[in-house]
Design a protein around this motif. Structure first.
Motif, PDB file in Angstrom:
ATOM      1  N   SER A  88     -46.484 -36.252  43.326  1.00  0.00           N
ATOM      2  CA  SER A  88     -47.475 -37.197  42.800  1.00  0.00           C
ATOM      3  C   SER A  88     -46.874 -38.599  42.709  1.00  0.00           C
ATOM      4  O   SER A  88     -45.735 -38.774  42.277  1.00  0.00           O
ATOM      5  CB  SER A  88     -47.917 -36.753  41.405  1.00  0.00           C
ATOM      6  N   ARG A  89     -47.661 -39.589  43.092  1.00  0.00           N
ATOM      7  CA  ARG A  89     -47.197 -40.980  42.998  1.00  0.00           C
ATOM      8  C   ARG A  89     -47.177 -41.468  41.545  1.00  0.00           C
ATOM      9  O   ARG A  89     -46.486 -42.439  41.220  1.00  0.00           O
ATOM     10  CB  ARG A  89     -48.117 -41.886  43.817  1.00  0.00           C
ATOM     11  N   ILE A  90     -47.947 -40.777  40.699  1.00  0.00           N
ATOM     12  CA  ILE A  90     -48.057 -41.227  39.296  1.00  0.00           C
ATOM     13  C   ILE A  90     -46.703 -41.117  38.580  1.00  0.00           C
ATOM     14  O   ILE A  90     -46.389 -41.904  37.696  1.00  0.00           O
ATOM     15  CB  ILE A  90     -49.125 -40.384  38.567  1.00  0.00           C
ATOM     16  N   TYR A  91     -45.875 -40.157  39.015  1.00  0.00           N
ATOM     17  CA  TYR A  91     -44.559 -39.983  38.375  1.00  0.00           C
ATOM     18  C   TYR A  91     -43.713 -41.256  38.443  1.00  0.00           C
ATOM     19  O   TYR A  91     -42.761 -41.413  37.689  1.00  0.00           O
ATOM     20  CB  TYR A  91     -43.761 -38.864  39.067  1.00  0.00           C
ATOM     21  N   TYR A  92     -44.019 -42.120  39.400  1.00  0.00           N
ATOM     22  CA  TYR A  92     -43.153 -43.289  39.640  1.00  0.00           C
ATOM     23  C   TYR A  92     -43.710 -44.575  39.046  1.00  0.00           C
ATOM     24  O   TYR A  92     -43.128 -45.626  39.233  1.00  0.00           O
ATOM     25  CB  TYR A  92     -42.893 -43.438  41.146  1.00  0.00           C
ATOM     26  N   TRP A  93     -44.842 -44.454  38.312  1.00  0.00           N
ATOM     27  CA  TRP A  93     -45.354 -45.640  37.650  1.00  0.00           C
ATOM     28  C   TRP A  93     -44.316 -46.101  36.651  1.00  0.00           C
ATOM     29  O   TRP A  93     -43.751 -45.294  35.912  1.00  0.00           O
ATOM     30  CB  TRP A  93     -46.665 -45.323  36.922  1.00  0.00           C
ATOM     31  N   GLY A  94     -44.054 -47.399  36.660  1.00  0.00           N
ATOM     32  CA  GLY A  94     -43.073 -47.919  35.706  1.00  0.00           C
ATOM     33  C   GLY A  94     -41.636 -47.798  36.204  1.00  0.00           C
ATOM     34  O   GLY A  94     -40.720 -48.245  35.538  1.00  0.00           O
ATOM     35  N   ASP A  95     -41.432 -47.176  37.358  1.00  0.00           N
ATOM     36  CA  ASP A  95     -40.091 -47.115  37.954  1.00  0.00           C
ATOM     37  C   ASP A  95     -39.991 -48.333  38.872  1.00  0.00           C
ATOM     38  O   ASP A  95     -40.714 -48.426  39.862  1.00  0.00           O
ATOM     39  CB  ASP A  95     -39.964 -45.805  38.745  1.00  0.00           C
ATOM     40  N   ASP A  96     -39.128 -49.278  38.506  1.00  0.00           N
ATOM     41  CA  ASP A  96     -39.144 -50.535  39.268  1.00  0.00           C
ATOM     42  C   ASP A  96     -38.117 -50.571  40.397  1.00  0.00           C
ATOM     43  O   ASP A  96     -37.882 -51.616  40.986  1.00  0.00           O
ATOM     44  CB  ASP A  96     -38.988 -51.750  38.333  1.00  0.00           C
ATOM     45  N   ARG A  97     -37.554 -49.424  40.765  1.00  0.00           N
ATOM     46  CA  ARG A  97     -36.657 -49.427  41.922  1.00  0.00           C
ATOM     47  C   ARG A  97     -37.467 -49.731  43.189  1.00  0.00           C
ATOM     48  O   ARG A  97     -38.647 -49.353  43.283  1.00  0.00           O
ATOM     49  CB  ARG A  97     -35.953 -48.069  42.032  1.00  0.00           C
ATOM     50  N   PRO A  98     -36.857 -50.392  44.168  1.00  0.00           N
ATOM     51  CA  PRO A  98     -37.629 -50.889  45.334  1.00  0.00           C
ATOM     52  C   PRO A  98     -38.382 -49.797  46.097  1.00  0.00           C
ATOM     53  O   PRO A  98     -39.436 -50.070  46.658  1.00  0.00           O
ATOM     54  CB  PRO A  98     -36.567 -51.512  46.238  1.00  0.00           C
ATOM     55  N   LEU A  99     -37.858 -48.582  46.129  1.00  0.00           N
ATOM     56  CA  LEU A  99     -38.510 -47.541  46.926  1.00  0.00           C
ATOM     57  C   LEU A  99     -39.093 -46.431  46.047  1.00  0.00           C
ATOM     58  O   LEU A  99     -39.345 -45.321  46.527  1.00  0.00           O
ATOM     59  CB  LEU A  99     -37.520 -46.944  47.935  1.00  0.00           C
ATOM     60  N   ALA A 100     -39.324 -46.743  44.758  1.00  0.00           N
ATOM     61  CA  ALA A 100     -39.763 -45.697  43.835  1.00  0.00           C
ATOM     62  C   ALA A 100     -40.989 -44.958  44.363  1.00  0.00           C
ATOM     63  O   ALA A 100     -42.032 -45.563  44.620  1.00  0.00           O
ATOM     64  CB  ALA A 100     -40.065 -46.307  42.475  1.00  0.00           C
ATOM     65  N   GLY A 101     -40.838 -43.657  44.535  1.00  0.00           N
ATOM     66  CA  GLY A 101     -41.957 -42.812  44.932  1.00  0.00           C
ATOM     67  C   GLY A 101     -42.342 -42.901  46.397  1.00  0.00           C
ATOM     68  O   GLY A 101     -43.269 -42.217  46.826  1.00  0.00           O
ATOM     69  N   GLU A 102     -41.652 -43.727  47.183  1.00  0.00           N
ATOM     70  CA  GLU A 102     -41.991 -43.847  48.608  1.00  0.00           C
ATOM     71  C   GLU A 102     -41.488 -42.597  49.326  1.00  0.00           C
ATOM     72  O   GLU A 102     -40.349 -42.170  49.132  1.00  0.00           O
ATOM     73  CB  GLU A 102     -41.329 -45.090  49.221  1.00  0.00           C
ATOM     74  N   ARG A 103     -42.332 -42.047  50.165  1.00  0.00           N
ATOM     75  CA  ARG A 103     -41.992 -40.790  50.843  1.00  0.00           C
ATOM     76  C   ARG A 103     -41.305 -41.074  52.165  1.00  0.00           C
ATOM     77  O   ARG A 103     -41.816 -41.845  52.984  1.00  0.00           O
ATOM     78  CB  ARG A 103     -43.271 -39.993  51.050  1.00  0.00           C
ATOM     79  N   VAL A 104     -40.159 -40.463  52.349  1.00  0.00           N
ATOM     80  CA  VAL A 104     -39.303 -40.767  53.489  1.00  0.00           C
ATOM     81  C   VAL A 104     -38.935 -39.463  54.210  1.00  0.00           C
ATOM     82  O   VAL A 104     -38.457 -38.520  53.577  1.00  0.00           O
ATOM     83  CB  VAL A 104     -37.996 -41.469  53.031  1.00  0.00           C
ATOM     84  N   ALA A 105     -39.170 -39.425  55.513  1.00  0.00           N
ATOM     85  CA  ALA A 105     -38.760 -38.280  56.322  1.00  0.00           C
ATOM     86  C   ALA A 105     -37.448 -38.636  57.022  1.00  0.00           C
ATOM     87  O   ALA A 105     -37.196 -39.805  57.313  1.00  0.00           O
ATOM     88  CB  ALA A 105     -39.833 -37.938  57.338  1.00  0.00           C
ATOM     89  N   ILE A 106     -36.626 -37.628  57.285  1.00  0.00           N
ATOM     90  CA  ILE A 106     -35.270 -37.873  57.784  1.00  0.00           C
ATOM     91  C   ILE A 106     -35.051 -37.165  59.116  1.00  0.00           C
ATOM     92  O   ILE A 106     -35.256 -35.948  59.223  1.00  0.00           O
ATOM     93  CB  ILE A 106     -34.211 -37.351  56.773  1.00  0.00           C
ATOM     94  N   LYS A 107     -34.614 -37.916  60.105  1.00  0.00           N
ATOM     95  CA  LYS A 107     -34.204 -37.323  61.386  1.00  0.00           C
ATOM     96  C   LYS A 107     -33.099 -36.305  61.116  1.00  0.00           C
ATOM     97  O   LYS A 107     -32.173 -36.598  60.339  1.00  0.00           O
ATOM     98  CB  LYS A 107     -33.700 -38.452  62.287  1.00  0.00           C
ATOM     99  N   ASP A 108     -33.178 -35.145  61.754  1.00  0.00           N
ATOM    100  CA  ASP A 108     -32.227 -34.088  61.405  1.00  0.00           C
ATOM    101  C   ASP A 108     -30.841 -34.267  62.034  1.00  0.00           C
ATOM    102  O   ASP A 108     -30.277 -33.362  62.629  1.00  0.00           O
ATOM    103  CB  ASP A 108     -32.806 -32.711  61.738  1.00  0.00           C
TER     104      ASP A 108
END
Ligand SMILES: *[C@@H]1O[C@H](CO)[C@@H](O)[C@H](O)[C@H]1NC(C)=O
Ligand SMILES: *[C@@H]1O[C@H](CO)[C@@H](O)[C@H](O)[C@H]1NC(C)=O
Ligand SMILES: *[C@@H]1O[C@H](CO)[C@@H](O)[C@H](O)[C@H]1NC(C)=O
Ligand SMILES: *[C@@H]1O[C@H](CO)[C@@H](O)[C@H](O)[C@H]1NC(C)=O
Ligand SMILES: *[C@@H]1O[C@H](CO)[C@@H](O)[C@H](O)[C@H]1NC(C)=O
Ligand SMILES: *[C@@H]1O[C@H](CO)[C@@H](O)[C@H](O)[C@H]1NC(C)=O
Ligand SMILES: *[C@@H]1O[C@H](CO)[C@@H](O)[C@H](O)[C@H]1NC(C)=O
Ligand SMILES: *[C@@H]1O[C@H](CO)[C@@H](O)[C@H](O)[C@H]1NC(C)=O
Ligand SMILES: *[C@@H]1O[C@H](CO)[C@@H](O)[C@H](O)[C@H]1NC(C)=O
Ligand SMILES: *[C@@H]1O[C@H](CO)[C@@H](O)[C@H](O)[C@H]1NC(C)=O
Ligand SMILES: *[C@@H]1O[C@H](CO)[C@@H](O)[C@H](O)[C@H]1NC(C)=O
Length: 680
Positions: free
Chosen positions: A225-245
């Motif tokens: 949920s994106r709501i968990y990151y409300w108030g988290d001021d880190r630049p990538l808070a809650g951003e979903r990132v996929a990783i090349k294996d």
């Protein structure tokens, strides 16, 4: 008192501003339906037709409260307020705000409500009736909250600090544990090897999800949920990132797209520093993605171990290009995914970005540590990120590419990297006549319009030049010889991959399986069957680094150089894609004159445009600028193929180029691309 007034004034404004879109009352809340417990003890469940994962093994929080008796599990919604009067309007506004920003929360999580307030508060009858309309069965009341409601009330003994949003509540004796919720999205374009999630085990492990949707064979990818990151001021808070294996993530297997490699290597027990940096910035790793095996340049039809991913653009049968193919195509496909991390040794970020019509870059050589990343060429590998949105792309890289993670000269063989973040923009647009115009005459006007915007906005001058003959005319016999420089790059790429991957794999497999050679894709097999250690070894590698540096030094003095006004006097344009022609995953379709193979060497050129920056260390970004039509022999319908352009600046001038791109976005020249069939 004044504070309270202010707060309720704020809430009134919030309610007013969203009352138009105020949440409609639903007819029926979908009940909790347990599906299975995964091997890590976490629960997969459904609410209606949507699947979720709850981190029940390591819940977010365990709250003490007065509960006796049976174990029950139910989806609940956590709401935090600052108000003393909790009314229907207050709840409606909160729920509407959840629905507006989050794709995980739904009304179905209103089986229970957990409400806390920073001030003594009471819930009135309107709020109770509102909840009754959802058939809410339990309400958890924070210490300072009282309520007169007909359904079950549970008083929380102490209100720990944890984020609002949806949770799966499991009742224990004297406590309730709240588990983080992930929505499971099907990977319909088959760009992932597996989904993954933060185990919350306190040791920073991620778990693979490994769940399929049997109807369509799709891997399921968990997003919190994106709501968990409300108030988290880190630049990538809650951003979903996929990783090349290729990158290690603690707790996950790194395969490099090879089951044989996965077989002989342990699960990663430390995350790569570049991935740790993303996690530290608040980014959420959602899974590992497909790549051409061992980051090779394999064509789609050469993939054996993995099934080739699908490109959502055009007719759905276009190539995703090679190595970081899963990443580029996933960003073109999924609105629920913000970023995909790839790597670029020879073209592997830039070409997948071109064919998927997304933003993707090869940064300057040495921009970020590649420790705990399976290498191809230690002094040619780079790490990049795909994005649809130029602003988000820039936000990511400016946080991610940090001086503490720059690679030292001992790895790059080049001078220490310096990356000024200024508006010292280039003055000249270099237009190489041996690489341009774009192959499809319908695409070139899109490029010309882009160039016109550049000249207008930045007062630049276009200079046509012949790259091949310009370099060939330099006086230094090594720096001007593109054959020599390419050969040096080849040594760098061949030796590292063999020394770190090929040789250990073949040796281990041989010992395990009675002298057998490992099952690997044809892109690597011939080269590794008869690897020539007289040609490729540590000594020739070290010599190649010296050759490479000589080329880079000449390039930075004679072709793309710094002036007092500009970090890079010029930006050079070329196209790493197909110039506006479709290129297909199915080989034979590329033989038609209206289609194209990838990596075609233009007549008169010595190297492909893709090879310029791997040789000269420069920064090379793929930028989507438009699209053109083609008639598809797959759908037998008119379709669109993306048009992109590559912008190249001197090594170290990446941030100046990002600032230029930001300005182009401000001016409306560059846009956020859409997901799906068309980028625009
Ligand atoms: C609440 O329960 C009633 C009775 O079972 C049902 O008719 C109604 O649809 C339910 N409402 C919601 C929102 O689920
Ligand atoms: C899931 O159900 C909702 C309504 O409950 C519906 O709008 C949606 O189209 C369904 N989605 C799928 C994929 O079936
Ligand atoms: C409550 O007020 C504090 C202080 O003004 C603020 O930081 C916080 O975001 C508010 N919380 C909510 C849920 O409105
Ligand atoms: C990771 O595993 C390796 C062996 O595979 C071991 O040598 C190393 O100490 C482990 N590191 C950590 C941090 O556990
Ligand atoms: C634009 O650049 C030219 C040189 O190419 C210069 O003479 C002119 O003053 C510049 N104009 C502006 C507005 O900066
Ligand atoms: C390179 O040198 C040749 C021979 O002197 C000359 O004809 C050509 O114009 C030069 N090319 C460039 C780009 O300077
Ligand atoms: C470039 O170097 C190769 C050897 O690496 C040599 O055979 C070739 O003649 C050189 N080309 C030119 C144009 O100097
Ligand atoms: C291996 O490389 C060396 C040095 O370049 C060369 O002399 C030799 O012919 C190569 N061997 C084979 C089998 O190609
Ligand atoms: C589609 O097939 C026709 C007939 O073979 C061919 O002329 C045309 O170039 C093909 N189109 C594309 C986009 O490949
Ligand atoms: C342009 O397309 C034609 C086929 O239509 C191909 O022969 C040529 O190599 C392409 N050129 C480039 C630079 O891709
Ligand atoms: C660029 O220069 C190379 C080397 O001199 C030559 O072969 C090629 O034809 C030139 N290309 C163009 C488009 O002028």
């Amino acid at each position: 008192m004044a504070g309270q007034l202010l707060v309720s004034g704020f809430l009134t404004a919030l309610v007013a501003s969203i009352s138009v879109s105020a949440a409609p009352i639903i007819a029926k809340r979908n009940p909790y339906s347990f599906v299975l417990e995964n091997p890590f003890g976490d629960k997969i469940f459904e609410l209606g037709n949507v699947s979720y994962l709850a981190n029940t093994k390591h819940p977010k929080v365990v709250v003490g409260c007065e509960i006796k008796g049976t174990t029950t599990t139910l989806p609940i919604t956590v709401v935090k307020t600052n108000v003393s009067a909790i009314t229907k309007e207050v709840l409606e506004a909160v729920i509407a705000s959840y629905l507006k920003v989050d794709d995980v929360f739904t009304f179905d999580f209103l089986d229970g409500l957990y409400i806390s307030s920073t001030v003594p508060a009471s819930m009135d009858a309107s709020a109770a009736n509102y909840l009754s309309s959802f058939n809410t069965s339990f309400i958890f009341l924070g210490e300072s909250v009282s309520a007169d409601v007909s359904f079950s009330k549970i008083s929380i003994k102490s209100s720990p600090d944890f984020p609002a949003g949806p949770y799966l509540a499991t009742f224990g004796s004297g406590s309730v544990s709240l588990a983080t919720i992930y929505r499971l999205y099907p990977d319909t374009y088959r760009t992932f090897l597996f989904g993954a999630y933060d185990s919350n085990d306190g040791a920073d492990n991620h778990h693979p999800l490994g769940t399929f949707l049997p109807k369509m064979w799709d891997n399921m990818i968990p997003v919190p949920s994106r709501i968990y990151y409300w108030g988290d001021d880190r630049p990538l808070a809650g951003e979903r990132v996929a990783i090349k294996d290729l990158y290690d993530v603690k707790g996950l297997q790194t395969s490099a797209g090879s089951q044989a490699w996965a077989y002989i290597t342990p699960t990663a027990n430390v995350s790569a520093p570049s991935i740790q940096q993303i996690l530290d910035l608040g980014g959420v790793v959602v899974g590992k993605q497909k790549l051409a095996q061992f980051a090779s340049g394999a064509n789609p039809w050469e993939w054996q171990d993995e099934h080739y991913p699908f490109n959502p653009r055009g007719d759905g049968w276009l190539t995703c290009s090679a190595s970081s193919s899963g990443g580029g195509c996933s960003i073109a496909a999924y609105d629920w995914l913000e970023y995909a991390i790839g790597s670029d040794t020879g073209s592997s970020m830039r070409r997948p970005a071109a064919v998927s019509g997304t933003y993707g870059q090869r940064p300057s050589q040495g921009m970020i540590s590649l420790d705990r990343v399976i290498p191809l060429g230690a002094a040619t590998d780079t790490a990049g990120v795909f994005s649809r949105d130029p602003y988000k792309w820039i936000k990511f890289v400016k946080a991610w590419y940090t001086p503490s993670l720059y690679q030292p000269p001992s790895i790059t063989g080049l001078s220490p990297l310096e990356v000024p973040d200024t508006d010292a923009f280039p003055k000249t647009i270099l237009y190489p006549v041996d690489y341009l115009p774009l192959n499809n005459s319908a695409a070139e006007p899109i490029l010309q319009e882009f160039i016109a915007s550049l000249t207008r906005i930045f007062n630049m001058t276009v200079k046509e030049f012949n790259f091949t003959s310009t370099v060939g005319n330099w006086t230094d016999p090594v720096a001007r010889n593109l054959t020599t420089l390419s050969a040096a790059t080849n040594v760098i790429n061949s030796w590292t991959a063999w020394n770190v991957v090929g040789k250990p794999l073949i040796t281990a497999w041989n010992a395990l399986f009675d002298g057998r050679f490992p099952p690997i894709d044809p892109a690597r097999r011939p080269g590794w069957i008869s690897f020539n250690e007289s040609r490729y070894n540590q000594i020739t590698y070290d010599t190649a680094l010296v050759t490479k540096k000589r080329g880079v030094d000449w390039y930075e003095e004679n072709l793309q150089y710094s002036t007092p006004e500009s970090c890079s006097e010029s930006v050079m344009l070329y196209d790493i894609g197909t110039g506006g022609l479709p290129s297909f995953r199915e080989q034979a379709l590329n033989d038609s004159p209206d289609a194209s193979y990838l990596a075609v060497l233009p007549t008169g050129a010595k190297i492909t445009g893709a090879n310029i920056c791997p040789i000269f260390g420069c920064a090379d970004f793929t930028i989507p600028i438009g699209q053109v039509k083609y008639f598809s022999n797959v759908t037998f319908h008119e379709e669109m193929v993306p048009v992109t352009i590559n912008m190249v600046v001197k090594r170290g001038c990446d941030f100046v180029l990002y600032n230029m791109i930001e300005k182009l976005a401000d001016e409306g020249v560059l846009k956020t691309v859409k997901t799906g069939r068309t980028a625009f």
